[in-house]
Scaffold this active site. Structure first.
Site, PDB file in Angstrom:
ATOM      1  N   SER A  32       0.785  -1.194   0.124  1.00 18.58           N
ATOM      2  CA  SER A  32       0.143  -0.055   0.073  1.00 18.58           C
ATOM      3  C   SER A  32       0.931   1.206   0.056  1.00 18.58           C
ATOM      4  O   SER A  32       0.416   2.329   0.122  1.00 18.58           O
ATOM      5  CB  SER A  32      -0.992  -0.067   0.992  1.00 18.58           C
ATOM      6  OG  SER A  32      -0.070   0.017   2.445  1.00 18.58           O
ATOM      7  N   HIS A  37      18.695   0.274  -8.179  1.00 20.09           N
ATOM      8  CA  HIS A  37      18.028   0.666  -9.465  1.00 20.09           C
ATOM      9  C   HIS A  37      19.012   1.150 -10.390  1.00 20.09           C
ATOM     10  O   HIS A  37      18.613   1.110 -11.728  1.00 20.09           O
ATOM     11  CB  HIS A  37      17.069   1.700  -9.183  1.00 20.09           C
ATOM     12  CG  HIS A  37      15.658   1.124  -8.304  1.00 20.09           C
ATOM     13  ND1 HIS A  37      14.881   0.193  -8.715  1.00 20.09           N
ATOM     14  CD2 HIS A  37      15.453   1.020  -6.993  1.00 20.09           C
ATOM     15  CE1 HIS A  37      14.097  -0.027  -7.884  1.00 20.09           C
ATOM     16  NE2 HIS A  37      14.360   0.387  -6.721  1.00 20.09           N
ATOM     17  N   GLY A  76      20.245  -1.170 -13.158  1.00 21.46           N
ATOM     18  CA  GLY A  76      19.211  -1.563 -14.121  1.00 21.46           C
ATOM     19  C   GLY A  76      18.939  -0.687 -15.076  1.00 21.46           C
ATOM     20  O   GLY A  76      18.162  -0.796 -16.245  1.00 21.46           O
ATOM     21  N   GLU A  89      19.726  16.871  -9.468  1.00 20.44           N
ATOM     22  CA  GLU A  89      18.213  16.919  -9.561  1.00 20.44           C
ATOM     23  C   GLU A  89      18.043  18.828  -9.653  1.00 20.44           C
ATOM     24  O   GLU A  89      18.693  19.286  -8.569  1.00 20.44           O
ATOM     25  CB  GLU A  89      17.559  16.470  -8.338  1.00 20.44           C
ATOM     26  CG  GLU A  89      17.531  14.845  -8.435  1.00 20.44           C
ATOM     27  CD  GLU A  89      16.972  14.234  -7.388  1.00 20.44           C
ATOM     28  OE1 GLU A  89      16.458  12.988  -7.630  1.00 20.44           O
ATOM     29  OE2 GLU A  89      16.963  14.923  -6.346  1.00 20.44           O
ATOM     30  N   HIS A 122      24.441   4.455  -5.889  1.00 17.07           N
ATOM     31  CA  HIS A 122      24.375   4.526  -7.271  1.00 17.07           C
ATOM     32  C   HIS A 122      25.624   4.964  -8.025  1.00 17.07           C
ATOM     33  O   HIS A 122      26.086   4.177  -8.857  1.00 17.07           O
ATOM     34  CB  HIS A 122      23.221   5.597  -7.191  1.00 17.07           C
ATOM     35  CG  HIS A 122      22.039   5.380  -6.678  1.00 17.07           C
ATOM     36  ND1 HIS A 122      21.358   3.828  -6.665  1.00 17.07           N
ATOM     37  CD2 HIS A 122      20.854   6.101  -6.304  1.00 17.07           C
ATOM     38  CE1 HIS A 122      20.155   4.137  -6.147  1.00 17.07           C
ATOM     39  NE2 HIS A 122      19.990   5.511  -6.106  1.00 17.07           N
ATOM     40  N   ARG A 174      18.556  18.737 -14.325  1.00 17.21           N
ATOM     41  CA  ARG A 174      18.265  17.518 -13.837  1.00 17.21           C
ATOM     42  C   ARG A 174      19.070  16.502 -14.761  1.00 17.21           C
ATOM     43  O   ARG A 174      18.561  16.617 -15.946  1.00 17.21           O
ATOM     44  CB  ARG A 174      16.828  17.044 -13.961  1.00 17.21           C
ATOM     45  CG  ARG A 174      16.491  15.806 -13.606  1.00 17.21           C
ATOM     46  CD  ARG A 174      15.040  15.387 -13.332  1.00 17.21           C
ATOM     47  NE  ARG A 174      14.710  14.000 -13.665  1.00 17.21           N
ATOM     48  CZ  ARG A 174      14.527  13.036 -14.645  1.00 17.21           C
ATOM     49  NH1 ARG A 174      14.488  13.695 -15.925  1.00 17.21           N
ATOM     50  NH2 ARG A 174      14.428  11.938 -14.507  1.00 17.21           N
ATOM     51  N   GLN A 230      20.230   9.732 -17.843  1.00 13.76           N
ATOM     52  CA  GLN A 230      19.056  10.203 -17.685  1.00 13.76           C
ATOM     53  C   GLN A 230      18.924  11.692 -17.866  1.00 13.76           C
ATOM     54  O   GLN A 230      20.116  12.276 -17.303  1.00 13.76           O
ATOM     55  CB  GLN A 230      18.107   9.648 -16.596  1.00 13.76           C
ATOM     56  CG  GLN A 230      18.914  10.147 -15.324  1.00 13.76           C
ATOM     57  CD  GLN A 230      18.078   9.666 -14.281  1.00 13.76           C
ATOM     58  OE1 GLN A 230      17.568   8.441 -14.127  1.00 13.76           O
ATOM     59  NE2 GLN A 230      17.827  10.429 -13.058  1.00 13.76           N
ATOM     60  N   TYR A 234      28.036  10.123 -26.549  1.00 16.86           N
ATOM     61  CA  TYR A 234      28.578  11.086 -27.277  1.00 16.86           C
ATOM     62  C   TYR A 234      30.181  11.511 -26.973  1.00 16.86           C
ATOM     63  O   TYR A 234      30.284  11.311 -26.016  1.00 16.86           O
ATOM     64  CB  TYR A 234      27.912  12.430 -27.440  1.00 16.86           C
ATOM     65  CG  TYR A 234      27.594  13.218 -26.497  1.00 16.86           C
ATOM     66  CD1 TYR A 234      28.462  14.437 -26.275  1.00 16.86           C
ATOM     67  CD2 TYR A 234      26.487  12.873 -25.507  1.00 16.86           C
ATOM     68  CE1 TYR A 234      28.465  15.147 -25.160  1.00 16.86           C
ATOM     69  CE2 TYR A 234      26.352  14.169 -24.354  1.00 16.86           C
ATOM     70  CZ  TYR A 234      27.615  15.001 -24.385  1.00 16.86           C
ATOM     71  OH  TYR A 234      27.062  15.909 -23.153  1.00 16.86           O
TER      72      TYR A 234
END
Length: 513
Positions: free
Chosen positions: A36, A210, A213, A248, A272, A363, A394, A400
């Site tokens: 939940s 994460h 992945g 961020e 990370h 970001r 991201q 490049y």
């Protein structure tokens, strides 16, 4: 009724119904604990749905169980989840129908995280599913995804071990997926590892990060070890410095109380960015077997030298303590730049600059490998900047190479340009999977390559624990910076001191379709 009685009755009923058919084997039960909560709704269930849509989860063999303390019905949980599935990626006319079919695979059980009653009920429901599919005992698979705070991991793992383990003598298994943070320092991480390790074997534990992945992170080993022109260049003779950056453009956004317990180093850098560093710096493994890859990552971590205070810059954005859940005198950094140095033959003398921050001017997450200056600069183009290989993780996934070329025209003028692989342009129509999708699928397949091993976790905490304790004691203070800026000016000064040369007058522009 004793557990043996209801199990026997369920078996008898199933065999009576299925007497004419061949038995199926290997049912898959996926249990989302903390069903939940926000993590489950926004990440775990959407990832499971996308795997279902792509055919990786077959309705004939899989059933999904939600477990949490909240007292709600199956339909109430389904309705809570539905909104996060309807507007998923790759929407199609069949999408609403797929959502409805997927939601029917979900059953909800309410119970506490530290008593047997709820977990006995959960086990009974899982077993009923296995029997309904006529799964041979010993072939069933049970995956427990702990979308929970680490504080309850030990009690939940104990309950799973006591109440919900399946027999696995015919190829079945029980596996658990645990989310970060894995402790707050070396001592708490080792304590947590010991508690879980007493209940499960290492091969049953999947510590999820994460970042491992992400599509471009997954591409790192291929780039490094499948391309001839990278092999001779990827060393201290040619590379001047490496930056691994996470930025961020928003602050803690209502998570101030949680974030203040950890800070940007624990939240982003120690896990990370350090995982990305391992893949950038590791030696070629002898094979693609998960243990061979993880062995090389551990060797890198064990080669990292002690962090020097003069190679650390901390920051805290102005207004951070205005959050009522954050103490007025908080010393928690929302920005950090840390220089790591790897003491081995390949990387001696090359600074690895790990930088992460909140409330900055953009970001993005990227790896920036900067090469040394060209000796004998006959074109006098040194001032324009160095060659760089950039991997943007991201957003707008891309790779490049920044290089110097002749500017078109009659004069011999040089300019910086790029060789560009932008995924949106090159792979049109290809939907890049979310990290969570890939990692859940790896867990089902038993592939631990992209998960953190216990000795790897320990080595990572050994690097950062002394620094974190100095911050916790207030011996290192964060500098204030304005939201929407690049961060503290001291961070740019540290980059320059470490040898990074900023390119002026060049901006990478993502190609448009």
């Amino acid at each position: 009724m004793g557990s043996g009685n209801w199990r026997s009755e369920l078996r008898s009923e199933s065999f009576a119904r299925e007497a004419e058919s061949e038995p199926e084997t290997g049912t898959l039960s996926i249990v989302v604990l903390g069903a939940s909560g926000d993590l489950a709704k926004k990440k775990t269930f959407p990832a499971l749905f996308n795997l279902y849509r792509q055919g990786f989860l077959q309705p004939s063999e899989v059933h999904i169980f939600g477990y949490a303390r909240t007292k709600i019905s199956d339909d109430e949980l389904r309705n809570r989840i539905r909104g996060y599935l309807i507007h998923g990626k790759g929407d199609s006319p069949e999408h609403p129908e797929a959502v409805s079919k997927f939601l029917q695979l979900i059953k909800y059980i309410s119970g506490s995280y530290d008593t047997e009653e709820g977990f006995r009920l959960l086990d009974k429901e899982i077993y009923a599913h296995e029997v309904s599919r006529n799964s041979l005992e010993g072939t069933s698979r049970r995956l427990f995804y702990l979308a929970l705070p680490p504080s309850v991991y030990p009690s939940v793992c104990k309950m799973i071990g006591t109440c919900c383990m399946n027999k696995s003598d015919l190829g079945g298994w029980t596996r658990i997926v645990v989310e970060k943070p894995f402790g707050k320092d070396l001592e708490t991480a080792e304590k947590l590892s010991t508690q879980i390790g007493q209940l499960f074997e290492e091969q049953q534990i999947y510590r999820i990060d994460h970042y491992l992945g992400k599509e471009l992170v997954q591409n790192l080993l291929v780039l490094r070890f499948a391309n001839r022109f990278f092999l001779p260049l990827w060393n201290r003779d040619n590379i001047d410095n490496v930056q691994i950056v996470f930025r961020e453009d928003f602050g803690t956004d209502g998570r101030g109380g949680y974030f203040d317990q950890y800070g940007i180093i624990r939240d982003i850098i120690q896990n990370h960015l350090l995982q990305v560093l391992c893949l950038v710096a590791m030696e070629k493994p002898i094979s693609l077997k998960p243990e061979h890859i993880r062995d090389e990552k551990v060797k890198v971590l064990q080669s990292v030298l002690e962090i020097k205070d003069e190679e650390v810059v901390l920051g805290q954005y102005e207004g951070y303590t205005d959050d009522e859940t954050v103490p007025d005198n908080s010393n928690t950094p929302t920005f950090a730049t840390v220089v790591l140095r790897i003491h081995n033959e390949r990387w001696e003398g090359v600074p690895f600059i790990l930088k992460a921050g909140k409330a900055l001017n953009s970001r993005k997450a990227e790896i920036r490998v900067q090469f040394k200056d060209v000796p004998g600069d006959i074109f006098k183009c040194k001032k324009q900047g160095r060659n760089e290989f950039v991997i943007r993780l991201q957003p707008l996934e891309a790779m490049y190479m920044k290089l110097t070329v002749k500017q078109p025209g009659l004069e011999m003028h040089t300019v910086q340009s790029e060789l560009d692989l932008s995924y949106m342009q090159r792979y049109q129509g290809v939907v890049i999977p979310e990290a969570c999708e890939r990692l859940i699928l790896d867990t089902i397949r038993g592939d631990q390559q992209h998960f953190v091993r216990r000795d790897e976790l320990k080595a990572a905490w050994e690097i950062f624990t002394p620094l974190l304790h100095r911050i916790d004691r207030g011996e290192l203070k964060p500098s204030p910076y304005k939201p929407g800026s690049r961060g503290p000016v001291e961070a740019d000064e540290l980059l320059e001191k470490a040898g990074y040369v900023q390119t002026h007058g060049y901006i990478w522009i993502p190609p448009t379709l």
